[in-house]
Design a protein around this motif. Sequence first.
Motif: not given
Length: 554
Positions: A393-396, A387-388, A355-356
């Motif tokens: 983030g990609i969890a969404k 990914t930013f 993550p960022k």
Amino acid sequence: MTRARPLALYVLAALTLGLVLAGAPQSANAGTPVPISGAGSSWSANAIDQWRRNVNQFGLRVNFVSTGSSDGRNSFKNNTVDYAVSEIPYGLNDNGVADPPPSRGFAYMPIVAGGTSFMYNLKAAGKRITNLRMSGDLLTKIFTGVISRWDDAAVKAENPGLALPARPIVPVVRSDGSGTSAQFTLWMSKQHPDLWNAYCQKMGRAVPCGQTSNYPAKAPFLSLAGSLGVSGYVSQDKNEGTITYVEESYALNTGFPVVKLLNKAGYYVPPDGRNVAVALLGATINADLTQNLVGVYDNPDKRAYPLSSYSYMIVPTKIEGPINANKGYTLGKFAKYFLCEGQNSALELGYSPLPKNLVQAGLDVVKRIPGIDLADADITKSCDNKTFSVPGGIAKTAPFPPECDKRGGPTQCTTGTGGAAKTPTPPKTGGSTGGTTGGTGGATPGGAAAGGPAPTPLPGTAPNPAGGIPTPGIVPGIVPGTTTAVDPDTGLPLPAANTANTGDVAAVPTAIGGGTGSGFSTVLVFLAGMLFCGLVIGPPLAARRLAAQRDEAP
């Protein structure tokens, strides 16, 4: 006289170019790239090997030998490598053996996240099983010898849609000091301490056993070195009945399935990179950037993969031992690459991008590496991390698991996992075919899984038919039964093409050099070059033209 004038002009042009270059502003830390060497984690090796091949285009020579996390930490401590990679930090007591930190200055830098996966080789009636499910209790009982057969009632209870074979279970564990062993045993010590301590006591270990990077085992368990060793053994067709723990990347490369693990919400989920990202939202990050994973194990989200973590690079913070300013310069540029652009390929390599906030924390660590170009520690300069751009983030974008993978149902999803995501397992007679479309997680290709929203592809990507995972590049892998190339730096096999795609992940050139004033310098050098060319080429051409005119004159 006409010959002396061009010579004078040549001298003038050369002096002008020299003055421009001398006066042009230069980078505050204009180091020279030199080769650097590291050792450690085989869990992270597939990502590191891809990244270091990618940066060759920038003139960066980065060597890495996958010797295991414990050896990597020891090599760094003994000043035999420039950097190390490990899933566990210094300072832990492993079966009564202390692991003190090195005397040289160092810091931990997050590099990539992923799930500790359980790759297996199992068939029923000659057909490969690709959708095996396990709870933490069942998994621990298998890796502590309490359950030793695939047709055990406990295995059947969690897999009502499978006709399980009557054959022994053969756990394959690591024989070397391994970060993967450490992550798995830490999880067992926290989630199933009674089973784990009883096993350790049986193996002659002191209890409470706790976390260990050296897995205690004896027959019928098999112990092999390295992630390539354990995954390579399990992937051989003759070794039916085996199961091992390894990073999912190795299952993808060999085309083998991984276990769907039961989470706290009561759903069996695969170690997909998005499920890892969801789980790590429960992690607590310590001041030194190491991780506390209790909140990951107990994450209540339906999508969370419980055995998720991230890996560290151990980097120098002083010029001492093998490190000099030029090595620090090279390491800083490599770190900027994998923290930024390199994270874009994490998903297709079988990992989860950081993550960022961890990327920013990693770049803050880059500032402490001696000899770096300060631009390499700035997230606002040339950090091409796509990914930013995904809100939250990609969890969404992680799909929710389908109801056929909820514990307690009369059947189970037939969809495959890991490297066998495109190979569903037919249900046994009378079973439902729930979740037969799509890949891991039961999602339809590019669409929504039952019970959740449709996954959102990363910008510039297309849905992967293997399960809704975006494929911005080409997935590396190894086709079982083929001959693979060998990396001349490490002696390890290089990823070849898998059955779905061919080639390595494409490297996209990124500006990773140049500090303050480099743009202005480039303009001045370009103008000086044009001036030089004009002064050198122009006078001779003019002289010839004048001579020709004189010859033509009456």
